[in-house]
Design an enzyme around this catalytic site. Structure first.
Site, short mmCIF file in Angstrom:
data_model
loop_
_atom_site.label_atom_id
_atom_site.label_comp_id
_atom_site.label_asym_id
_atom_site.label_seq_id
_atom_site.Cartn_x
_atom_site.Cartn_y
_atom_site.Cartn_z
N HIS A 113 0.83 -1.20 0.00
CA HIS A 113 0.00 0.00 0.00
C HIS A 113 0.87 1.25 0.00
CE1 HIS A 113 -3.03 -2.70 2.25
NE2 HIS A 113 -3.55 -2.47 1.06
N LYS A 139 -18.28 -5.55 7.04
CA LYS A 139 -16.99 -6.23 7.07
C LYS A 139 -16.48 -6.34 8.50
CE LYS A 139 -13.35 -6.08 3.63
NZ LYS A 139 -12.43 -5.27 2.89
N ARG A 167 -1.91 -5.81 -8.44
CA ARG A 167 -0.79 -6.76 -8.39
C ARG A 167 -0.81 -7.74 -9.56
NH1 ARG A 167 -2.25 -8.13 -2.28
NH2 ARG A 167 -4.21 -8.15 -3.39
N SER A 173 -2.93 -7.79 2.93
CA SER A 173 -3.28 -7.64 4.34
C SER A 173 -3.78 -8.95 4.94
CB SER A 173 -4.36 -6.56 4.51
OG SER A 173 -3.86 -5.30 4.15
#
Length: 158
Positions: free
Chosen positions: A17, A41, A90, A127
């Site tokens: 990040h 979440k 990515r 993460s």
């Protein structure tokens, strides 16, 4: 003056990040790191913790600030007159999941999304992987800024 936002859950913020935020900083005059709040979440870190960890992790980058946003990223982008939404990618899986959101954000706000290819040497960092490594006692300290490594250490031992 150009402004971009870098949204994410940042639970927690990683070196991947930070790399994207640093590179966004080179493209825009101001960057706002948007820590998203999503009540649906479940996060390891609280909203306040995620904001504090992100602030410390990007404190070395000039003209970067961190904001907690409850609601649509598109609305926030419009509210602060952002020129772009910056998302790190990515690989093709990231692109495939980010493309519909970028199109929706453009539809809602008129703000374009800029995809920045992640640094290949950081492409394995997520993460979720960091949290799993921490939970099982694996090595994660070189994947996150020092303040995040310390916070993870304290959080998983609790």
């Amino acid at each position: 003056m150009s402004c971009a936002i870098c949204p994410g859950s940042f639970d927690p913020i990683t070196y991947g990040h930070v790399d994207i935020i640093e590179r966004a900083h080179r493209m825009f005059d101001e960057v706002v790191v948007v820590v998203a709040r999503n009540s649906a979440k479940k996060y390891l870190f609280s909203d306040d913790e995620r904001v504090a960890l992100a602030r410390e992790a990007v404190a070395h980058i000039p003209h970067v600030r961190v904001a907690l946003v409850d609601g649509l990223v598109a609305d926030f982008a419009q509210q602060i007159h952002a020129n772009a939404i910056v998302k790190g990618v990515r690989g093709s899986a990231d692109y495939d999941s980010e493309l519909p959101m970028s199109l929706l954000n453009r539809h809602l706000s008129g703000v374009e999304t800029v995809f920045v290819m992640g640094e290949p040497s950081l492409a394995h960092i997520a993460s979720s992987f960091v949290k799993e490594l921490a939970h099982y006692g694996g090595p994660y300290e070189d994947l996150v800024p020092p303040n995040v490594a310390q916070a993870l250490k304290e959080k998983v031992k609790a």
